[in-house]
Design an enzyme around this catalytic site. Structure first.
Site, PDB file in Angstrom:
ATOM      1  N   HIS A  65       0.827  -1.221   0.000  1.00  0.00           N
ATOM      2  CA  HIS A  65       0.000   0.000   0.000  1.00  0.00           C
ATOM      3  C   HIS A  65       0.857   1.265   0.000  1.00  0.00           C
ATOM      4  O   HIS A  65       0.504   2.262   0.639  1.00  0.00           O
ATOM      5  CB  HIS A  65      -0.952   0.008   1.208  1.00  0.00           C
ATOM      6  CG  HIS A  65      -2.054  -1.008   1.114  1.00  0.00           C
ATOM      7  ND1 HIS A  65      -3.208  -0.796   0.395  1.00  0.00           N
ATOM      8  CD2 HIS A  65      -2.171  -2.264   1.641  1.00  0.00           C
ATOM      9  CE1 HIS A  65      -4.005  -1.866   0.492  1.00  0.00           C
ATOM     10  NE2 HIS A  65      -3.394  -2.777   1.247  1.00  0.00           N
ATOM     11  N   ASP A  75      -1.023  -4.842   6.028  1.00  0.00           N
ATOM     12  CA  ASP A  75      -2.015  -5.690   5.356  1.00  0.00           C
ATOM     13  C   ASP A  75      -1.678  -5.889   3.881  1.00  0.00           C
ATOM     14  O   ASP A  75      -0.983  -5.072   3.273  1.00  0.00           O
ATOM     15  CB  ASP A  75      -3.414  -5.060   5.468  1.00  0.00           C
ATOM     16  CG  ASP A  75      -3.470  -3.679   4.834  1.00  0.00           C
ATOM     17  OD1 ASP A  75      -2.570  -2.875   5.121  1.00  0.00           O
ATOM     18  OD2 ASP A  75      -4.392  -3.413   4.037  1.00  0.00           O
ATOM     19  N   GLU A  76      -2.211  -6.956   3.332  1.00  0.00           N
ATOM     20  CA  GLU A  76      -2.206  -7.220   1.892  1.00  0.00           C
ATOM     21  C   GLU A  76      -0.858  -6.938   1.227  1.00  0.00           C
ATOM     22  O   GLU A  76      -0.818  -6.346   0.143  1.00  0.00           O
ATOM     23  CB  GLU A  76      -3.296  -6.373   1.199  1.00  0.00           C
ATOM     24  CG  GLU A  76      -4.696  -6.683   1.703  1.00  0.00           C
ATOM     25  CD  GLU A  76      -5.756  -5.751   1.118  1.00  0.00           C
ATOM     26  OE1 GLU A  76      -6.835  -6.256   0.815  1.00  0.00           O
ATOM     27  OE2 GLU A  76      -5.531  -4.540   0.981  1.00  0.00           O
ATOM     28  N   ALA A  77       0.219  -7.386   1.866  1.00  0.00           N
ATOM     29  CA  ALA A  77       1.552  -7.137   1.304  1.00  0.00           C
ATOM     30  C   ALA A  77       1.876  -8.244   0.296  1.00  0.00           C
ATOM     31  O   ALA A  77       2.872  -8.963   0.413  1.00  0.00           O
ATOM     32  CB  ALA A  77       2.590  -7.070   2.426  1.00  0.00           C
ATOM     33  N   HIS A  78       1.022  -8.367  -0.729  1.00  0.00           N
ATOM     34  CA  HIS A  78       1.160  -9.484  -1.672  1.00  0.00           C
ATOM     35  C   HIS A  78       2.381  -9.351  -2.580  1.00  0.00           C
ATOM     36  O   HIS A  78       2.785 -10.318  -3.211  1.00  0.00           O
ATOM     37  CB  HIS A  78      -0.107  -9.612  -2.522  1.00  0.00           C
ATOM     38  CG  HIS A  78      -1.370  -9.657  -1.723  1.00  0.00           C
ATOM     39  ND1 HIS A  78      -1.501 -10.434  -0.579  1.00  0.00           N
ATOM     40  CD2 HIS A  78      -2.559  -9.009  -1.864  1.00  0.00           C
ATOM     41  CE1 HIS A  78      -2.724 -10.262  -0.077  1.00  0.00           C
ATOM     42  NE2 HIS A  78      -3.374  -9.399  -0.826  1.00  0.00           N
TER      43      HIS A  78
END
Ligand code: TNX
Length: 517
Positions: A263, A326-329
């Site tokens: 993000h 979060d969501e550290a893809h």
């Protein structure tokens, strides 16, 4: 009973002479204990005075807040002065004589024929008591123009204190930027439901929303757009202080969030050197997630994090600093572990305690048990969170399919997303923060929070439509005892809020599940 809404009351000479009285049964969040005394009623009149605990600037602050609140609709002078007693004709706000059961945030309120007395051990409790008093007055008390009254308060007493010390609302100012005035107004609306923490999501792929003096392009370039390509914006550090001061005047703490290592496109776009390949990507205005990552193996990444945490911690009186996570893809598991292991101590170095989204629970080696994990899962089974809770980490509960204020109410809701499902007000209310996540019992629950992501929200009116009536549902889960949780009773209480929101000009969703008055 037909209550006067804003439209009726605003009709001047034809407005009804009698504002309908309110009742203890209508207070949201439901108090721990309310004992009505139908034999008496107090009335706020042109002679009413507000008295506050002598020697307490904080109690005086709550008194002047109450005065401001009541002067607008009543037009009465309502002077505020210190008095250790409880004079007739007064509303007294005292820091003496409270039942110790009220703790640091609770209060007692007693209304007799000639006075109202609120007692607490701390000003935060007086402030909570004032919010209850506000709801005991007729709905027209929320009007921004003078109304006829009468301004009656039902007789009786309340003993009240919260289930969880942390009751939060989150606002995403990154996907769409909201000006200071909008944030202040949302703070005021939240405070009415005894929310005491505002989590500001200050950075995301689409925008960096606060001035960092040592990295100026973050705000001036990284903040220059938003979802959909609008002009974006950012808060100067002075404006951030102004938001914090306003929140403090409402006994609310600001939790700043800098979402990392994912993000982060707005930061990566602002400074080429933060990228592993040394090339700055373009600014983004779409709503994809999971594609950006800080460069884990560059020293400058940690210089950047250190500078941001240092500057913001110095401006932030609250104890918590939210690191996102979060969501550290686009970050490998090994890199994620390296990053979290390096940045949590930076937060500690600047005197703050870290909060991270629940993905941070998977970090190896284990994060310190002081790290708070914010649960946003839609499944109740999350083994990494359960294991962290077993180690002693506290968990902030905001399950996306219950507490996310940006989910649509139903298929026809014009705003919002639906990836976590539709959330009607009954869904938002009917869950228990202490049993929802496996392995996260009452003693592991840090508190409850209602996130509001802003991919689809552009204005205060949009924010209000998504938050009301669900925010008060989450607020009640955070404040009221579990034994008070009852949808049939809650929907009645909620129905009583409608005329208040109408009088205040709050744009709310008229859910068909609620018997609006
Ligand atoms: C997931 S919840 C996100 C956000 C989005 C949100 C939209 C979480 C920690 N991350 O980046 O804005 O869904 O509902």
């Amino acid at each position: 009973v037909v209550l006067a809404g804003a439209g009726l009351a605003a009709s001047g000479p034809t407005a009804r002479a009698h504002a309908p009285a309110s009742s203890f049964a209508d207070v949201v969040p439901a108090p721990v204990k309310a004992t009505p005394n139908a034999a008496v009623t107090f009335a706020v009149t042109s002679g009413t005075k507000i008295y506050t605990q002598p020697g307490s600037a904080e109690a005086a602050g709550v008194g002047s807040y109450l005065g401001e609140l009541l002067r607008r609709p009543t037009g009465f002078p309502l002077p505020v002065s210190p008095s250790a007693g409880t004079p007739a004709g007064g509303i007294s706000l005292l820091l003496t004589g409270a039942d110790p059961a009220v703790g640091e945030q609770g209060y007692q309120l007693e209304t007799t024929a000639d006075k109202v007395v609120i007692r607490a051990t701390k000003a935060a409790g007086l402030f909570a008591g004032v919010q209850t008093l506000r709801q005991l007055l007729p709905a027209a008390v929320e009007s921004t123009t003078v109304k006829p009254g009468p301004w009656t308060v039902p007789g009786g007493s309340v003993l009240d204190h919260p289930r969880f010390g942390y009751r939060g609302a989150h606002l995403d100012v990154a996907r769409h930027f909201f000006p200071v005035q909008t944030v202040k107004r949302y703070i005021d609306e939240l405070a009415a439901y005894k929310i005491n923490n505002l989590h500001l999501h200050l950075t995301d792929d689409q925008g960096w929303r606060i001035e960092i003096k040592s990295w100026p392009k973050l705000a001036t370039y990284g903040g220059s757009t938003q979802v959909g390509g609008g002009p974006g914006g950012y808060y100067t550090q002075e404006q951030y202080k102004e938001i914090i001061a306003h929140a403090a005047s409402r006994h609310m703490t600001v939790i700043p969030e800098f979402d990392m290592p994912g993000h982060t496109n707005s930061a990566l776009a602002s400074y080429a050197e933060l990228n592993c390949n040394g090339v700055a990507p373009p600014l983004r205005t779409d709503i994809e997630v999971g594609y950006s990552s800080l460069c884990i193996n560059k020293d400058i990444t940690y210089k950047f994090v250190d500078d941001v945490v240092r500057e913001i911690s110095a401006l932030t009186p609250g104890k918590y600093f939210h690191l996102g996570g979060d969501e550290a893809h686009a970050t490998s598991e090994a890199d994620y572990n390296t990053f979290m292991t390096k940045v949590v101590p930076i937060v500690t170095k600047y005197g703050k305690t870290a909060i991270g989204w629940h993905e941070a629970a998977k970090t190896k080696p284990d994060l310190p048990t002081s790290t708070v994990l914010q649960f946003w899962d839609t499944k109740s089974s999350n083994p990494a969170v359960a294991a962290a809770a077993a180690r002693g980490n506290k968990v902030l509960m905001s399950p996306a399919n219950k507490a996310y204020l940006d989910m649509k109410y139903n298929a026809n809701t014009p705003l919002g997303l639906s990836w976590a499902g539709y959330i009607e007000v009954q869904d938002a209310y009917n869950w228990n923060p202490a049993t929802y996540a496996q392995g996260v019992g009452e003693s592991s629950v840090f508190g409850v929070e209602a996130p509001l992501w802003s991919e689809t929200l552009k204005t205060l009116s949009d924010i209000e439509f998504m938050a009301f009536p669900r925010l008060p549902a989450i607020a009640e889960l955070g404040w009221s005892p579990a034994s008070a949780q009852n949808w049939d009773a809650f929907k009645q209480r909620l129905g009583a809020q409608g005329p208040r929101w109408a009088a205040a000009g709050i744009n709310y969703y008229k859910s068909p599940q609620v018997p609006w008055r």
